[in-house]
Design a protein around this motif. Structure first.
Motif, short mmCIF file in Angstrom:
data_model
loop_
_atom_site.label_atom_id
_atom_site.label_comp_id
_atom_site.label_asym_id
_atom_site.label_seq_id
_atom_site.Cartn_x
_atom_site.Cartn_y
_atom_site.Cartn_z
N ASP A 1 97.70 -44.58 -0.28
CA ASP A 1 97.09 -45.21 0.54
C ASP A 1 97.34 -45.10 1.88
OD1 ASP A 1 96.64 -46.33 -2.24
OD2 ASP A 1 98.20 -47.59 -1.50
N GLU A 3 96.46 -42.06 5.09
CA GLU A 3 95.18 -40.88 5.49
C GLU A 3 96.26 -40.19 6.90
OE1 GLU A 3 90.95 -40.97 5.69
OE2 GLU A 3 91.37 -41.58 7.17
N HIS A 5 95.26 -38.53 10.37
CA HIS A 5 94.98 -37.31 10.74
C HIS A 5 95.31 -36.75 11.85
CE1 HIS A 5 91.56 -41.46 11.15
NE2 HIS A 5 92.40 -40.57 9.27
N SER A 15 91.75 -28.62 6.55
CA SER A 15 91.45 -29.00 4.90
C SER A 15 91.40 -27.80 4.04
CB SER A 15 89.41 -28.75 5.46
OG SER A 15 89.44 -29.70 6.36
N LYS A 19 94.26 -29.72 0.84
CA LYS A 19 93.22 -30.78 0.63
C LYS A 19 94.15 -31.29 -0.57
CE LYS A 19 92.37 -26.01 -2.39
NZ LYS A 19 91.59 -24.94 -2.22
N ASN A 20 95.46 -30.86 -1.42
CA ASN A 20 95.94 -31.75 -2.20
C ASN A 20 96.56 -33.52 -1.57
OD1 ASN A 20 94.97 -29.79 -3.82
ND2 ASN A 20 97.18 -28.58 -4.05
N PHE A 21 96.10 -33.80 -0.07
CA PHE A 21 96.77 -34.56 0.51
C PHE A 21 95.33 -35.63 1.24
CE2 PHE A 21 100.60 -31.14 0.69
CZ PHE A 21 100.82 -32.02 0.13
N ASN A 22 96.28 -36.56 1.20
CA ASN A 22 95.04 -37.32 1.93
C ASN A 22 95.15 -36.86 3.83
OD1 ASN A 22 92.86 -39.29 2.09
ND2 ASN A 22 94.41 -40.77 2.29
N VAL A 23 93.82 -36.12 3.70
CA VAL A 23 94.39 -35.32 5.51
C VAL A 23 92.94 -35.09 5.54
CG1 VAL A 23 95.29 -33.32 7.10
CG2 VAL A 23 96.78 -33.86 5.17
N LYS A 24 92.68 -35.93 7.24
CA LYS A 24 91.90 -35.71 8.12
C LYS A 24 91.99 -34.61 9.34
CE LYS A 24 88.14 -38.20 9.91
NZ LYS A 24 87.89 -39.29 10.63
N THR A 49 95.51 -45.60 15.14
CA THR A 49 95.89 -45.39 14.29
C THR A 49 96.80 -46.41 14.36
OG1 THR A 49 97.78 -43.68 13.65
CG2 THR A 49 97.62 -43.64 15.68
#
Length: 356
Positions: A1, A3, A5, A15, A19-24, A49
C-alpha cells in the motif's frame, strides 16, 4: 500500500530495475525545473508526502554549494518545511559525513531538527553527531538492507556466466570496482584521473601475472562505467579482463557474481556490502568515510587501502595478501554477516509507528 517517490536523474533506470516494487521516479533534469537536486522536484517530493526517507551517504558538506555534487544544502533548505507540515524525516540506512565546515554543521542540524528517527549502518555517524555537539533524535545503529540481498535462481546465474564467459579460469577470479569521483574525497586532491587508472590497472596486472587469475570489474553505478573502461584499457592482458555492469544486470545478479570471486577490491561501498552478504573477502579502497566505517562494522577494518596511499604496488600487495587467507577471512565474514543481516531485517519495523 506504500508508494515510493524517488527523485532521480535516470527515471528509466529506476523503472527498469525496481519494476517489481511500487516505485515512482521523479525526474531531476533541467526541464523538470531544477539543477539536479536543487529545484522543484526535490521540494515536491519532500513536502507532498507522508514521510521522507533519506538513505545512503548523501549528507556531507564537500562542494556544499554545488548541487550537481552536494545534496545536503538542498535537503536542509526544504527540511524546515517538512517540520512545519509534520512530515517526519527518517534517516534510514545512512552513513553521514564528512562534515568539515561550519556551513555543513549548520545545515546538518537543520535536517536533524526535522528528523524523527535515525537508523545508521555504522558507529561513525553517531560519533560525528557527538563530536560536533549536534542535537539528534532517537538513534539506532543497525545494518544496511543490502545485507539481505538474495541471489537469483541458479539457472539465471548459469545463463549470465555462460553469456559473459566468466569463471573459466581454474586458478580463480579477482573482483575490482572503481568510481567516477576519483579524488573528490581525497585529502590532497592532487591524484589525477590518469594516476588513478594507472594504479588500478597496475594492481590488476600484478595479480594477473603473479596469481595467474582473471579479473572482473564490477560497475554498480552507471556513471562509473566510463572510468572503469579507462582503467581496464590500461591492463596488459586484455583477454583476462571482463566488465560486469548494472547497465545490463540487476543488483542481486551482481551480488551473486561477487559471491563467486576469490577476493574483491572496491571503491563503492555497496560492492563491499554485497561481498559481506555473500561471504566474499574484500578490500576497501577507502576514499570516503562510509567505506571505512562499514569495514570496521563487519570486522574487516584491517583490509583497507586509504585513497591517499593508493598505488599499484600497495593495492596489488593487499590483494595478494588477502588471497593467501581468503578461506579464513570468508568464514569470519559469514559469522559476522549473519548478525548484521538480522539487524537489517529488524530495521523496517522502526517505521511502523509513523504510518499510523
Amino acid at each position: 500500500d506504500v508508494e515510493f517517490h524517488v527523485p532521480t536523474t535516470n527515471c528509466k533506470f529506476i523503472s527498469n530495475h525496481f519494476k517489481n516494487f511500487n516505485v515512482k521516479p521523479i525526474g531531476m533534469m533541467p526541464w523538470n525545473l531544477c539543477i539536479k537536486n536543487f529545484g522543484y522536484p526535490l521540494y515536491k517530493a519532500m513536502t507532498d508526502t507522508d514521510m521522507v526517507l533519506i538513505c545512503d551517504n548523501i549528507l556531507f558538506d564537500r562542494k556544499f554549494y554545488n548541487p550537481l555534487f552536494n545534496n545536503l544544502a538542498s535537503i536542509a533548505l526544504f527540511a524546515p518545511i517538512c517540520k512545519r507540515k509534520n512530515i517526519p524525516i527518517i534517516l534510514y540506512n545512512v552513513s553521514v559525513g564528512p562534515i568539515d565546515y561550519p556551513v555543513g554543521k549548520k545545515a546538518l542540524q537543520k535536517v536533524l531538527d526535522a528528523t524523527a528517527l535515525v537508523v545508521t549502518r555504522d558507529t561513525a555517524t553517531k560519533e560525528i553527531f557527538d563530536n560536533l555537539h549536534l542535537n539528534y533524535p532517537e538513534l539506532h545503529i543497525h545494518a544496511d538492507c543490502a545485507m539481505n540481498t538474495e541471489p537469483p535462481p541458479a539457472e539465471r546465474m548459469d545463463a549470465i556466466i555462460a553469456k559473459e564467459g566468466l569463471f573459466t579460469n581454474p586458478k580463480g577470479t579477482i573482483g575490482f570496482n572503481v568510481n567516477a569521483y576519483i579524488d573528490n574525497w581525497s585529502e590532497g586532491g592532487t591524484f589525477t584521473r590518469d594516476d588513478f587508472c594507472n594504479a588500478i590497472a597496475g594492481a590488476a596486472d600484478q595479480v594477473i601475472d603473479e596469481l595467474d587469475v582473471d579479473v572482473i570489474f564490477f560497475v554498480t553505478q552507471v556513471m562509473d562505467l566510463k572510468v572503469t573502461k579507462e582503467c581496464t584499457a590500461k591492463i596488459r592482458k586484455q583477454d583476462r579482463v571482463k566488465i560486469i555492469s548494472n547497465v545490463d544486470y540487476r543488483y542481486e545478479e551482481i551480488a551473486a557474481l561477487l559471491a563467486k570471486v576469490e577476493v574483491h577490491s572496491g571503491l563503492r561501498t555497496h560492492t563491499l556490502i554485497f561481498c559481506a552478504a555473500m561471504g566474499t573477502p574484500m578490500i576497501g579502497i577507502t576514499s570516503y568515510p562510509k567505506s571505512a566505517g562499514f569495514l570496521r562494522t563487519v570486522g574487516q577494518g584491517e583490509w583497507q587501502v586509504p585513497f591517499e596511499k593508493l598505488t599499484a604496488d600497495y593495492l596489488g600487495s593487499m590483494v595478494k595478501k588477502a588471497w593467501e587467507v581468503r578461506e579464513k577471512t570468508g568464514e569470519e565474514i559469514v559469522r559476522v554477516a549473519e548478525k548484521e543481516k538480522e539487524k537489517a531485517r529488524l530495521t523496517a519495523s522502526f517505521l511502523t509507528k509513523y504510518f499510523s
